[in-house]
Design a protein around this motif. Structure first.
Motif, PDB file in Angstrom:
ATOM      1  N   ALA A 131       7.396   5.584 -10.940  1.00  0.00           N
ATOM      2  CA  ALA A 131       7.271   4.465 -10.220  1.00  0.00           C
ATOM      3  C   ALA A 131       5.791   3.907  -9.704  1.00  0.00           C
ATOM      4  CB  ALA A 131       8.062   4.493  -9.029  1.00  0.00           C
ATOM      5  N   VAL A 132       5.209   4.990  -9.340  1.00  0.00           N
ATOM      6  CA  VAL A 132       3.764   4.723  -8.854  1.00  0.00           C
ATOM      7  C   VAL A 132       2.695   4.705  -9.812  1.00  0.00           C
ATOM      8  CG1 VAL A 132       1.912   5.515  -7.381  1.00  0.00           C
ATOM      9  CG2 VAL A 132       4.117   5.739  -6.686  1.00  0.00           C
ATOM     10  N   ILE A 133       2.836   5.522 -10.854  1.00  0.00           N
ATOM     11  CA  ILE A 133       1.958   5.690 -11.986  1.00  0.00           C
ATOM     12  C   ILE A 133       1.965   4.269 -12.963  1.00  0.00           C
ATOM     13  CG2 ILE A 133       1.108   6.903 -13.872  1.00  0.00           C
ATOM     14  CD1 ILE A 133       1.606   9.462 -12.428  1.00  0.00           C
ATOM     15  N   ALA A 134       3.135   4.106 -13.322  1.00  0.00           N
ATOM     16  CA  ALA A 134       3.511   3.277 -14.500  1.00  0.00           C
ATOM     17  C   ALA A 134       4.591   1.915 -14.388  1.00  0.00           C
ATOM     18  CB  ALA A 134       4.007   3.924 -15.916  1.00  0.00           C
ATOM     19  N   VAL A 135       5.398   2.307 -13.547  1.00  0.00           N
ATOM     20  CA  VAL A 135       6.423   1.320 -13.606  1.00  0.00           C
ATOM     21  C   VAL A 135       6.177   0.026 -12.877  1.00  0.00           C
ATOM     22  CG1 VAL A 135       8.980   0.796 -13.134  1.00  0.00           C
ATOM     23  CG2 VAL A 135       8.289   3.123 -14.092  1.00  0.00           C
ATOM     24  N   THR A 136       5.696   0.159 -11.661  1.00  0.00           N
ATOM     25  CA  THR A 136       5.436  -0.993 -10.678  1.00  0.00           C
ATOM     26  C   THR A 136       4.473  -1.986 -11.476  1.00  0.00           C
ATOM     27  OG1 THR A 136       5.790   0.470  -8.620  1.00  0.00           O
ATOM     28  CG2 THR A 136       4.797  -2.009  -8.381  1.00  0.00           C
ATOM     29  N   PRO A 137       3.521  -1.706 -12.031  1.00  0.00           N
ATOM     30  CA  PRO A 137       2.659  -2.611 -12.348  1.00  0.00           C
ATOM     31  C   PRO A 137       3.110  -3.148 -13.713  1.00  0.00           C
ATOM     32  CG  PRO A 137       1.244  -0.553 -12.037  1.00  0.00           C
ATOM     33  CD  PRO A 137       2.649  -0.202 -11.928  1.00  0.00           C
ATOM     34  N   SER A 138       3.700  -2.425 -14.700  1.00  0.00           N
ATOM     35  CA  SER A 138       4.137  -3.265 -15.612  1.00  0.00           C
ATOM     36  C   SER A 138       5.306  -4.068 -15.347  1.00  0.00           C
ATOM     37  CB  SER A 138       4.831  -2.055 -16.847  1.00  0.00           C
ATOM     38  OG  SER A 138       5.812  -1.366 -16.222  1.00  0.00           O
ATOM     39  N   GLU A 139       6.202  -3.503 -14.296  1.00  0.00           N
ATOM     40  CA  GLU A 139       7.243  -4.479 -14.157  1.00  0.00           C
ATOM     41  C   GLU A 139       6.963  -5.727 -13.368  1.00  0.00           C
ATOM     42  OE1 GLU A 139      10.996  -4.098 -13.850  1.00  0.00           O
ATOM     43  OE2 GLU A 139      10.835  -2.647 -15.667  1.00  0.00           O
ATOM     44  N   GLU A 170      -3.839 -12.766  -6.656  1.00  0.00           N
ATOM     45  CA  GLU A 170      -3.280 -11.842  -5.499  1.00  0.00           C
ATOM     46  C   GLU A 170      -3.909 -10.467  -5.257  1.00  0.00           C
ATOM     47  OE1 GLU A 170       0.937 -11.280  -5.884  1.00  0.00           O
ATOM     48  OE2 GLU A 170       1.135 -12.836  -7.636  1.00  0.00           O
ATOM     49  N   GLY A 171      -5.106 -10.269  -6.186  1.00  0.00           N
ATOM     50  CA  GLY A 171      -5.704  -8.958  -5.964  1.00  0.00           C
ATOM     51  C   GLY A 171      -5.073  -7.855  -6.644  1.00  0.00           C
ATOM     52  N   VAL A 172      -5.528  -6.561  -6.662  1.00  0.00           N
ATOM     53  CA  VAL A 172      -4.889  -5.668  -7.438  1.00  0.00           C
ATOM     54  C   VAL A 172      -3.592  -5.301  -6.882  1.00  0.00           C
ATOM     55  CG1 VAL A 172      -5.259  -3.105  -8.048  1.00  0.00           C
ATOM     56  CG2 VAL A 172      -7.002  -4.582  -8.254  1.00  0.00           C
ATOM     57  N   GLY A 173      -3.599  -5.555  -5.467  1.00  0.00           N
ATOM     58  CA  GLY A 173      -2.318  -5.230  -4.608  1.00  0.00           C
ATOM     59  C   GLY A 173      -1.219  -6.166  -5.506  1.00  0.00           C
ATOM     60  N   GLY A 174      -1.500  -7.106  -6.252  1.00  0.00           N
ATOM     61  CA  GLY A 174      -0.501  -7.923  -6.603  1.00  0.00           C
ATOM     62  C   GLY A 174       0.334  -7.275  -7.569  1.00  0.00           C
ATOM     63  N   LEU A 175      -0.151  -6.504  -8.312  1.00  0.00           N
ATOM     64  CA  LEU A 175       0.331  -5.692  -9.600  1.00  0.00           C
ATOM     65  C   LEU A 175       1.281  -4.421  -8.708  1.00  0.00           C
ATOM     66  CD1 LEU A 175      -2.661  -5.072 -11.818  1.00  0.00           C
ATOM     67  CD2 LEU A 175      -0.725  -6.859 -12.057  1.00  0.00           C
ATOM     68  N   TYR A 176       1.211  -4.556  -7.503  1.00  0.00           N
ATOM     69  CA  TYR A 176       2.154  -3.221  -6.973  1.00  0.00           C
ATOM     70  C   TYR A 176       2.965  -4.007  -5.981  1.00  0.00           C
ATOM     71  CZ  TYR A 176      -0.091   0.746  -9.014  1.00  0.00           C
ATOM     72  OH  TYR A 176      -0.599   1.645 -10.042  1.00  0.00           O
ATOM     73  N   ARG A 177       3.324  -5.397  -5.925  1.00  0.00           N
ATOM     74  CA  ARG A 177       4.036  -5.688  -5.231  1.00  0.00           C
ATOM     75  C   ARG A 177       5.690  -5.262  -5.440  1.00  0.00           C
ATOM     76  NH1 ARG A 177       3.493  -9.398  -1.875  1.00  0.00           N
ATOM     77  NH2 ARG A 177       1.569  -9.970  -2.581  1.00  0.00           N
ATOM     78  N   GLY A 178       6.365  -4.929  -4.374  1.00  0.00           N
ATOM     79  CA  GLY A 178       7.648  -4.528  -4.630  1.00  0.00           C
ATOM     80  C   GLY A 178       7.552  -3.004  -5.062  1.00  0.00           C
ATOM     81  N   VAL A 179       6.559  -2.163  -4.699  1.00  0.00           N
ATOM     82  CA  VAL A 179       6.545  -0.790  -4.997  1.00  0.00           C
ATOM     83  C   VAL A 179       7.566  -0.015  -4.305  1.00  0.00           C
ATOM     84  CG1 VAL A 179       4.717  -0.186  -3.252  1.00  0.00           C
ATOM     85  CG2 VAL A 179       5.017   1.244  -5.490  1.00  0.00           C
ATOM     86  N   THR A 242      13.245  -7.004  -8.525  1.00  0.00           N
ATOM     87  CA  THR A 242      12.855  -8.116  -9.295  1.00  0.00           C
ATOM     88  C   THR A 242      12.718  -9.280  -8.478  1.00  0.00           C
ATOM     89  OG1 THR A 242      14.639  -7.781 -11.205  1.00  0.00           O
ATOM     90  CG2 THR A 242      14.135  -9.972 -10.865  1.00  0.00           C
ATOM     91  N   ARG A 243      13.255  -9.737  -7.169  1.00  0.00           N
ATOM     92  CA  ARG A 243      12.922 -10.743  -6.455  1.00  0.00           C
ATOM     93  C   ARG A 243      11.684 -10.394  -5.837  1.00  0.00           C
ATOM     94  NH1 ARG A 243      17.363 -13.603  -4.584  1.00  0.00           N
ATOM     95  NH2 ARG A 243      18.961 -14.044  -6.122  1.00  0.00           N
ATOM     96  N   MET A 244      11.125  -9.292  -5.394  1.00  0.00           N
ATOM     97  CA  MET A 244      10.043  -9.098  -4.770  1.00  0.00           C
ATOM     98  C   MET A 244       8.865  -9.141  -5.753  1.00  0.00           C
ATOM     99  SD  MET A 244      10.408  -8.279  -1.619  1.00  0.00           S
ATOM    100  CE  MET A 244       8.843  -7.902  -1.319  1.00  0.00           C
ATOM    101  N   GLN A 245       9.138  -9.310  -7.139  1.00  0.00           N
ATOM    102  CA  GLN A 245       8.024  -9.156  -8.136  1.00  0.00           C
ATOM    103  C   GLN A 245       7.988 -10.841  -8.556  1.00  0.00           C
ATOM    104  OE1 GLN A 245       9.009  -6.226 -10.549  1.00  0.00           O
ATOM    105  NE2 GLN A 245       7.522  -4.700  -9.596  1.00  0.00           N
TER     106      GLN A 245
END
Length: 306
Positions: A131-139, A170-179, A242-245
């Motif tokens: 989830a931390v390494i791959a899923v959150t950014p790609s999702e 959103e910054g890099v943090g935007g890729l980790y929204r909904g982590v 899905t909603r959080m992203q």
């Protein structure tokens, strides 16, 4: 999951086999993932309008979204955001199988056996890692690109442009929204999927002569069954994720708990299982494909890596 339970798994072989299985599975099942994501938005425009209703008040269904997408955007519409998911899924599956195999090696007893609770614990750890390494950014990228593709004038022109604009806005943090929801979903996904797969596989192997491998159809069937179990137990995490992203998440929700509260109070508890049909179709296929490909590729990879 190494086919030979008592041997120490090779991390590089697990990574290669897992990445191959994940990439193949992601591409084959992506249209179902796209339909599921669009259903979870709540309307064709991606903006929530009520319990599963479209902009014109009609009830959303997987078939309705499929026909609308094909009519308006063709087959390409079903594959919006696919590159991010294929890359992310390959990395995700590589991390998942590598970490699961390592956790499994640590948790096995002296006879090389792994009980169902220990298999679940190993799966939970693997899910958190992926989830931390791959899923959150790609999702996140996938979700935003699917939602953006439904606009009259899409903002994103492909994967690289989409990532660049998301980071700019959103910054890099935007890729980790909904982590948070992603970690919960992936941890639960892997814990349920691996433990159910391992348990069913051990039961099936118990009926075979010692040393005989399961046939491919049996591996596919066991993996598919594990996918069904996984879908119904983890669906609420997937809806909140899905909603959080989504593109408007920052305006709509303070955090994952607030998102879950609004869904429950404004749309009803059943909304947490919205998109179950396409996700069920995807994970049934996914479970069969990913475990079958992994079981075939791992021995080949193990034979050529140190």
């Amino acid at each position: 999951m190494s086919p030979k339970g008592k041997e120490k798994e090779k991390p590089v072989a697990s990574l290669l086999a897992g990445a191959t299985a994940g990439g193949v599975e992601a591409f084959i099942t992506y249209p179902l993932e796209s339909l599921k994501t669009q259903l979870q938005f709540g309307s064709p425009s991606g903006k929530v309008r009520g319990v599963g209703s479209s902009a014109n008040g009609q009830k959303l269904t997987p078939y309705g979204i499929l026909t609308d997408t094909l009519r308006e955007r063709g087959v390409r519409g079903l594959y919006a955001g696919v590159t991010a998911v294929v890359i992310g899924n390959a990395l995700k599956a590589g991390v998942r199988f590598t970490t699961y195999d390592q956790f499994k090696s640590i948790l096995k007893d002296d006879q090389g056996n792994l009980t169902a609770p220990r298999s679940m614990l190993a799966g939970l750890g693997a899910g958190m890692m992926e989830a931390v390494i791959a899923v959150t950014p790609s999702e996140t990228i996938k979700t935003k690109m699917i939602e953006d593709s439904k606009r009259a004038q899409p903002q994103f022109n492909g994967l690289i442009d989409g990532v660049r604009k998301i980071v700019a806005q959103e910054g890099v943090g935007g890729l980790y929204r909904g982590v948070g929801p992603v970690m919960l979903r992936q941890g639960a996904n892997s814990a349920v999927r691996f433990s159910s797969y391992s348990t069913l596989k051990q039961l099936a192997q118990g009926n075979l002569p010692p040393g005989q491998a399961l046939p491919g159809w049996a591996t596919f069937g066991i993996g598919s069954t594990a996918g069904v179990i996984t879908v119904y137990t983890t669906m609420p995490f997937d809806v909140v994720k899905t909603r959080m992203q989504s593109l408007e998440a920052k305006k709509e929700y303070r955090n994952a708990l607030h998102c879950a509260y609004r869904i429950a109070t404004e749309e009803g508890i059943l909304k947490f299982w919205k998109g179950t049909v396409p996700r069920l179709g995807r994970l049934v296929m996914s479970g069969g494909i990913v475990f079958s490909v992994y079981e075939k590729v791992y021995p080949l990879a193990a034979s050529v890596v140190p």
